[in-house]
Write a protein that holds these residues in place. Structure first.
Motif, short mmCIF file in Angstrom:
data_model
loop_
_atom_site.label_atom_id
_atom_site.label_comp_id
_atom_site.label_asym_id
_atom_site.label_seq_id
_atom_site.Cartn_x
_atom_site.Cartn_y
_atom_site.Cartn_z
N SER A 65 5.90 2.74 -4.17
CA SER A 65 5.91 3.65 -5.31
C SER A 65 6.63 2.98 -6.47
O SER A 65 7.65 2.32 -6.27
CB SER A 65 6.61 4.96 -4.96
OG SER A 65 5.95 5.61 -3.92
N GLY A 103 2.84 6.03 -4.10
CA GLY A 103 1.99 5.61 -2.99
C GLY A 103 2.01 6.68 -1.92
O GLY A 103 2.78 7.64 -1.97
N PRO A 104 1.16 6.56 -0.92
CA PRO A 104 1.16 7.56 0.15
C PRO A 104 2.46 7.49 0.93
O PRO A 104 3.01 6.43 1.16
CB PRO A 104 -0.04 7.17 1.01
CG PRO A 104 -0.28 5.73 0.71
CD PRO A 104 0.17 5.52 -0.70
N SER A 105 2.95 8.65 1.31
CA SER A 105 4.22 8.68 2.05
C SER A 105 4.02 8.31 3.51
O SER A 105 4.94 7.85 4.17
CB SER A 105 4.86 10.06 1.94
OG SER A 105 3.97 11.03 2.48
N GLU A 106 2.82 8.50 4.03
CA GLU A 106 2.54 8.15 5.42
C GLU A 106 1.22 7.40 5.48
O GLU A 106 0.30 7.68 4.72
CB GLU A 106 2.42 9.40 6.29
CG GLU A 106 3.72 10.16 6.46
CD GLU A 106 3.54 11.36 7.38
OE1 GLU A 106 2.49 11.46 8.03
OE2 GLU A 106 4.45 12.18 7.42
N VAL A 107 1.13 6.46 6.38
CA VAL A 107 -0.10 5.74 6.59
C VAL A 107 -0.93 6.52 7.61
O VAL A 107 -0.46 6.83 8.70
CB VAL A 107 0.18 4.31 7.10
CG1 VAL A 107 -1.12 3.58 7.37
CG2 VAL A 107 1.02 3.54 6.10
N SER A 160 0.82 -1.20 0.00
CA SER A 160 0.00 0.00 0.00
C SER A 160 0.86 1.26 0.00
O SER A 160 0.39 2.32 -0.41
CB SER A 160 -0.94 0.01 1.19
OG SER A 160 -0.20 0.12 2.39
N THR A 161 2.09 1.18 0.45
CA THR A 161 2.97 2.35 0.46
C THR A 161 4.05 2.28 -0.61
O THR A 161 4.98 3.07 -0.58
CB THR A 161 3.65 2.48 1.84
OG1 THR A 161 4.39 1.29 2.11
CG2 THR A 161 2.63 2.71 2.93
#
Length: 137
Positions: free
Chosen positions: A24, A75-79, A21-22
């Motif tokens: 890239s 992807g998102p840099s932080e969850v 999920s994170t």
């Protein structure tokens, strides 16, 4: 034992979920005209070898028929972690009712009492059925 395998499987699945999920990715594509020649995900794509952008004697630059496209999937840099207080009140009520209805679904079995736990049968010295000649048919 069965629970430990299930626990390990769920833990591994959740770790892969967080990893992917994170993640890239950079996808590099090389086109020669309108034909896709090469696609590379983690490395640089291979060129077709037709470098047409050379300067000629007439000082004119010919146009290159090849082109490169680079797609970046970030992807998102932080969850983001949401707390219970961030939810709507209706969703809070639904979650509370759902969890309350399933609390007592899986109850433990009561400990079984064995009535003859401390009883040891007497030692047989002679076979009484053969002595009395009583046989069960």
């Amino acid at each position: 034992m069965k629970f430990s395998y299930t626990h390990k499987t769920i833990s591994i699945a959740l770790s892969f979920l967080v990893l992917f999920s994170t993640l890239s990715l950079t996808i590099e594509k090389h086109f020669c005209g309108d034909v896709l020649i090469d696609v590379a995900i983690f490395s640089e794509s291979e060129k077709c070898g037709m470098d047409m952008s050379k300067i000629t004697d007439a000082e004119t630059v010919k146009k290159n028929c090849c082109k490169d496209e680079i797609d970046v999937l970030e992807g998102p840099s932080e969850v983001i972690v949401n707390s219970y207080e961030d939810l709507d009140t209706t969703l809070k009520h639904v979650l509370f009712a759902y969890s309350f209805s399933y609390i007592n679904l899986f109850e433990d079995l009561p400990n079984l009492t064995i009535p003859h736990y401390g009883y040891f049968p007497p030692m047989l010295i002679k076979d009484i059925q053969c002595l009395d000649e009583t046989y069960l048919i």
